[in-house]
Design an enzyme around this catalytic site. Structure first.
Site, PDB file in Angstrom:
ATOM      1  N   SER A 128      39.482  43.580  34.906  1.00 19.36           N
ATOM      2  CA  SER A 128      40.901  43.388  35.014  1.00 19.36           C
ATOM      3  C   SER A 128      41.277  42.473  36.440  1.00 19.36           C
ATOM      4  O   SER A 128      40.578  42.945  37.391  1.00 19.36           O
ATOM      5  CB  SER A 128      41.637  44.688  35.190  1.00 19.36           C
ATOM      6  OG  SER A 128      42.958  44.446  35.263  1.00 19.36           O
ATOM      7  N   LYS A 182      39.243  50.143  29.983  1.00 18.98           N
ATOM      8  CA  LYS A 182      40.204  49.249  30.311  1.00 18.98           C
ATOM      9  C   LYS A 182      41.166  49.042  29.336  1.00 18.98           C
ATOM     10  O   LYS A 182      42.368  48.680  29.828  1.00 18.98           O
ATOM     11  CB  LYS A 182      39.287  47.820  29.993  1.00 18.98           C
ATOM     12  CG  LYS A 182      39.960  46.388  30.061  1.00 18.98           C
ATOM     13  CD  LYS A 182      40.435  46.077  31.266  1.00 18.98           C
ATOM     14  CE  LYS A 182      41.385  45.060  31.411  1.00 18.98           C
ATOM     15  NZ  LYS A 182      41.486  44.019  30.449  1.00 18.98           N
ATOM     16  N   HIS A 185      43.641  51.217  30.749  1.00 16.42           N
ATOM     17  CA  HIS A 185      44.369  50.582  31.997  1.00 16.42           C
ATOM     18  C   HIS A 185      45.425  49.798  31.469  1.00 16.42           C
ATOM     19  O   HIS A 185      46.464  49.705  32.105  1.00 16.42           O
ATOM     20  CB  HIS A 185      43.301  49.826  32.548  1.00 16.42           C
ATOM     21  CG  HIS A 185      43.782  48.643  33.541  1.00 16.42           C
ATOM     22  ND1 HIS A 185      44.485  47.647  33.126  1.00 16.42           N
ATOM     23  CD2 HIS A 185      44.044  48.635  35.029  1.00 16.42           C
ATOM     24  CE1 HIS A 185      44.894  46.858  34.157  1.00 16.42           C
ATOM     25  NE2 HIS A 185      44.692  47.495  35.349  1.00 16.42           N
ATOM     26  N   ASN A 186      45.198  49.077  30.221  1.00 20.12           N
ATOM     27  CA  ASN A 186      46.386  48.015  29.818  1.00 20.12           C
ATOM     28  C   ASN A 186      47.550  48.773  29.417  1.00 20.12           C
ATOM     29  O   ASN A 186      48.573  48.191  29.563  1.00 20.12           O
ATOM     30  CB  ASN A 186      45.669  47.206  28.968  1.00 20.12           C
ATOM     31  CG  ASN A 186      44.886  45.886  29.459  1.00 20.12           C
ATOM     32  OD1 ASN A 186      44.316  46.259  30.585  1.00 20.12           O
ATOM     33  ND2 ASN A 186      44.556  45.032  28.873  1.00 20.12           N
ATOM     34  N   GLU A 189      49.550  50.089  32.164  1.00 17.70           N
ATOM     35  CA  GLU A 189      50.009  48.816  32.762  1.00 17.70           C
ATOM     36  C   GLU A 189      51.342  48.410  31.738  1.00 17.70           C
ATOM     37  O   GLU A 189      52.368  48.099  32.348  1.00 17.70           O
ATOM     38  CB  GLU A 189      49.153  47.665  32.505  1.00 17.70           C
ATOM     39  CG  GLU A 189      49.708  46.106  32.970  1.00 17.70           C
ATOM     40  CD  GLU A 189      48.681  45.059  32.585  1.00 17.70           C
ATOM     41  OE1 GLU A 189      47.385  45.195  32.970  1.00 17.70           O
ATOM     42  OE2 GLU A 189      48.864  44.241  32.057  1.00 17.70           O
TER      43      GLU A 189
HETATM   44  P1  NDP Z   1      39.489  32.357  25.844  1.00 15.67           P
HETATM   45  O1  NDP Z   1      40.003  33.779  25.175  1.00 15.67           O
HETATM   46  O2  NDP Z   1      40.367  31.366  25.652  1.00 15.67           O
HETATM   47  O3  NDP Z   1      38.201  31.795  25.094  1.00 15.67           O
HETATM   48  C1  NDP Z   1      37.628  30.434  25.398  1.00 15.67           C
HETATM   49  C2  NDP Z   1      36.302  30.291  25.497  1.00 15.67           C
HETATM   50  O4  NDP Z   1      35.626  30.945  24.279  1.00 15.67           O
HETATM   51  C3  NDP Z   1      35.712  29.255  25.648  1.00 15.67           C
HETATM   52  O5  NDP Z   1      34.659  29.115  26.468  1.00 15.67           O
HETATM   53  C4  NDP Z   1      35.369  28.760  24.350  1.00 15.67           C
HETATM   54  O6  NDP Z   1      34.311  27.873  24.088  1.00 15.67           O
HETATM   55  C5  NDP Z   1      34.793  30.084  23.803  1.00 15.67           C
HETATM   56  N1  NDP Z   1      34.677  30.221  22.276  1.00 15.67           N
HETATM   57  C6  NDP Z   1      35.748  30.462  21.485  1.00 15.67           C
HETATM   58  N2  NDP Z   1      35.070  30.478  20.225  1.00 15.67           N
HETATM   59  C7  NDP Z   1      33.755  30.383  20.476  1.00 15.67           C
HETATM   60  C8  NDP Z   1      32.579  30.630  19.483  1.00 15.67           C
HETATM   61  N3  NDP Z   1      32.868  30.673  18.084  1.00 15.67           N
HETATM   62  N4  NDP Z   1      31.343  30.408  19.995  1.00 15.67           N
HETATM   63  C9  NDP Z   1      31.147  29.951  21.171  1.00 15.67           C
HETATM   64  N5  NDP Z   1      31.982  30.096  22.410  1.00 15.67           N
HETATM   65  C10 NDP Z   1      33.395  30.106  21.730  1.00 15.67           C
HETATM   66  O7  NDP Z   1      39.083  32.254  27.451  1.00 15.67           O
HETATM   67  P2  NDP Z   1      39.514  33.261  28.652  1.00 15.67           P
HETATM   68  O8  NDP Z   1      38.787  32.748  29.817  1.00 15.67           O
HETATM   69  O9  NDP Z   1      41.087  33.305  28.876  1.00 15.67           O
HETATM   70  O10 NDP Z   1      39.028  34.669  28.362  1.00 15.67           O
HETATM   71  C11 NDP Z   1      37.653  34.957  28.076  1.00 15.67           C
HETATM   72  C12 NDP Z   1      37.736  36.597  27.964  1.00 15.67           C
HETATM   73  O11 NDP Z   1      38.077  37.146  28.766  1.00 15.67           O
HETATM   74  C13 NDP Z   1      38.611  36.690  26.602  1.00 15.67           C
HETATM   75  O12 NDP Z   1      37.662  37.836  25.687  1.00 15.67           O
HETATM   76  C14 NDP Z   1      39.715  37.377  27.272  1.00 15.67           C
HETATM   77  O13 NDP Z   1      40.532  38.563  26.205  1.00 15.67           O
HETATM   78  C15 NDP Z   1      38.986  38.289  28.457  1.00 15.67           C
HETATM   79  N6  NDP Z   1      39.949  38.318  29.472  1.00 15.67           N
HETATM   80  C16 NDP Z   1      40.951  37.385  29.810  1.00 15.67           C
HETATM   81  C17 NDP Z   1      41.915  37.869  30.881  1.00 15.67           C
HETATM   82  C18 NDP Z   1      42.520  36.686  31.209  1.00 15.67           C
HETATM   83  O14 NDP Z   1      43.540  36.944  32.122  1.00 15.67           O
HETATM   84  N7  NDP Z   1      42.692  35.444  30.748  1.00 15.67           N
HETATM   85  C19 NDP Z   1      41.803  38.700  31.810  1.00 15.67           C
HETATM   86  C20 NDP Z   1      40.715  39.759  31.482  1.00 15.67           C
HETATM   87  C21 NDP Z   1      39.751  39.404  30.230  1.00 15.67           C
HETATM   88  P3  NDP Z   1      34.792  26.170  23.876  1.00 15.67           P
HETATM   89  O15 NDP Z   1      35.130  25.851  25.189  1.00 15.67           O
HETATM   90  O16 NDP Z   1      33.653  25.618  23.179  1.00 15.67           O
HETATM   91  O17 NDP Z   1      35.992  26.072  23.014  1.00 15.67           O
END
Ligand code: NDP
Length: 476
Positions: A128, A182, A185-186, A189
């Site tokens: 988080s 987690k 937590h949400n 929130e």
């Molecule tokens: P996203 O959730 O937008 O995911 C994008 C990433 O996933 C890219 O690296 C993409 O690769 C990859 N991806 C998607 N589909 C596939 C696939 N089939 N095979 C391989 N790679 C894949 O990214 P975030 O950074 O926002 O979040 C990452 C995780 O962290 C998520 O689960 C999210 O819920 C969690 N999270 C996010 C927070 C936030 O504030 N954003 C906070 C806490 C947790 P490519 O570049 O090739 O498309």
């Protein structure tokens, strides 16, 4: 050279987490499905530490020292399974896969069980703090085996937020425990934000204050017992003026709150486990209600009460009452969240240390607050309270707040300002402390129409009354 840890999935979260590891002196292997992200990371931030870029899954795995520590930061759901399926065959027994995405804890349980069969450790880990937390120090909630924590824990603790020198990272418990916590937590929130939003609405519509004045009030509250990240940023958002119109930013933002689903998961899980989390549920419903334009339009002309003008002295007193109501309702929301953690821990055999959850939420995460020190203390003693409401410190705070709290809920009701979070919290408080609940009548009705039977207060056993006959009572 061999990397201590690898991160695959280099969107905002993964990239910042990888940089955080590197900035703490760890050699980090980095990989992404689309290799341009990997190259961009190294080109832009390569100077921050020691990165080992890999373009193929095989090269990525080969770059990791053994036992391998591999962090997945991709979209939750099917993409996580796809990435696990891609990497698991390349790993060896004893290696660890950590999923830092927002997975549902049931998915984590399933993945952990499947990978355990193959001798791999799967660590579902709640993270988080959003994008900034990932880079500067998040709150980290790892599940999985104790053995995997011995190998991963020191790295995770090194990059986590710190409060009073203590890392905001602790092993939560086996398999899905980290993602469960987690999720809660949400959920908390959601409740916290709803209570803050109701406080703002009451200060605006009942006390009649403008947003910049309310920002000052929140700023002041943030120097007291409500001191927290969410209260701090509430003041920032309320004080912000829109560049285009010059008016308050809150007035030009569409009033439809969105959600990504973790609040809903919390409530669904609570329903399954039979835990009343009314504060979180009201927050989820309030967001959902706000988005129903057609319902809101159809109801817009329904009558509300007359609004009396409030005398400035009364507005000042009302503001103090709102602070009390907010604090009391917040205690209830957190008590409900901790009850859910306790129930999940029991259901799944996780043995979660509730004091430690409070400790690691004190920094890095969205609900970080001074208040969590007191929750930690409440659960850190010899005997944990059955509910946070019964902890002597919180019980005293509720006693001191209750008149103000009742006044705020009554005023909101009288003036037609919705305060579902405050009202639900107060109803929970009153229901728990009631000597007798009308659940007795509910049981009577169930017995009448469905012969569902009831228990008596004066004798053991189950009974049924012959309602359609002579109304005599029979043991069931
Ligand atoms: P996203 O959730 O937008 O995911 C994008 C990433 O996933 C890219 O690296 C993409 O690769 C990859 N991806 C998607 N589909 C596939 C696939 N089939 N095979 C391989 N790679 C894949 O990214 P975030 O950074 O926002 O979040 C990452 C995780 O962290 C998520 O689960 C999210 O819920 C969690 N999270 C996010 C927070 C936030 O504030 N954003 C906070 C806490 C947790 P490519 O570049 O090739 O498309």
């Amino acid at each position: 050279r061999q990397a201590q840890i690898g991160v695959t999935g280099l969107a905002v979260m993964g990239r910042n987490l990888a940089r955080n590891f590197a900035r703490h002196g760890h050699t980090v292997a980095v990989h992404n499905r689309t290799a341009t992200r990997t190259r961009e990371l190294v080109a832009e931030f390569g100077h921050e530490g020691d990165f080992v870029p890999a373009e193929s899954a095989r090269d990525f795995v080969a770059a990791l020292e053994r036992p391998r520590r591999l962090v997945i930061m991709v979209k939750a759901g099917a993409p996580t399974d796809a990435v696990i399926d891609e990497f698991a065959p390349l790993l060896e027994p004893g290696d660890m896969i950590m999923d830092g995405g927002n997975a549902h804890f049931e998915d984590t349980r399933r993945r952990e069980a499947a990978l355990r069969e193959r001798g791999l450790h799967f660590v579902g880990c709640g993270i988080s703090g959003g994008e900034e937390g990932a880079l500067l120090g998040p709150s980290i909630m790892p599940g999985g085996s104790a053995e995997s924590y011995r190998a991963l824990g020191p790295l995770l603790e090194s990059i986590s937020a710190k409060v009073d020198g203590e890392p905001c990272c602790a092993h939560i418990g086996p398999d899905g425990a980290g993602h469960f916590v987690k999720m809660v937590h949400n959920g908390i929130e959601y409740a916290d934000m709803q209570l803050i939003a109701e406080s703002y609405d009451l200060l605006r519509r009942v006390a009649g204050y403008a947003p910049d004045r309310i920002a000052d009030i929140f700023r002041k509250w943030n120097t007291g017992r409500l001191d927290s990240y969410l209260i701090e940023i509430t003041a920032e958002v309320l004080a912000h003026n829109d560049a285009a119109t010059g008016g308050p930013f809150v007035d030009i933002v569409a009033d439809r709150a969105e959600q990504k689903g973790t609040g809903r998961w919390t409530v669904q899980t609570a329903l399954d486990l039979g835990v009343p989390v009314s504060g979180i549920a009201e927050a989820v419903f309030a967001r959902s209600l706000s988005g129903h334009n057609e319902l809101r339009a159809a109801a817009r002309e329904l009558p509300g009460p007359e609004r009396p003008e409030l005398h400035p002295d009364d507005a000042a007193r009302f503001t103090e009452n709102v602070e009390q109501a907010l604090y009391a309702s917040k205690i209830v929301a957190y008590a409900q969240g901790w009850h859910l953690i306790q129930a999940g821990s029991k259901e799944y055999g996780w043995d979660i240390d509730r004091a430690s959850v409070a400790a690691i939420w004190r920094g890095g995460c969205i609900i970080r607050a001074r208040f969590l020190d007191e929750i930690r203390a409440a659960y850190g003693g010899e005997r944990a309270p059955v509910t946070l409401l019964a902890d002597p410190g919180f019980a005293e705070a509720l006693r001191a707040a209750q008149n103000a709290w009742r006044h705020v809920v009554a005023t909101a009701t009288e003036l037609g300002v919705p305060a579902p979070g405050f009202s639900a919290a107060l109803a929970y408080y009153d229901a728990l402390r009631a000597g007798r609940l009308p659940a007795s009548l509910v049981q009577g009705l169930r017995d009448y129409f469905g012969a569902h039977t009831y228990e008596r207060t004066d004798r053991d056993g189950s009974f049924h009354t012959l309602w359609g006959d002579d109304r005599g009572e029979r043991p069931a």
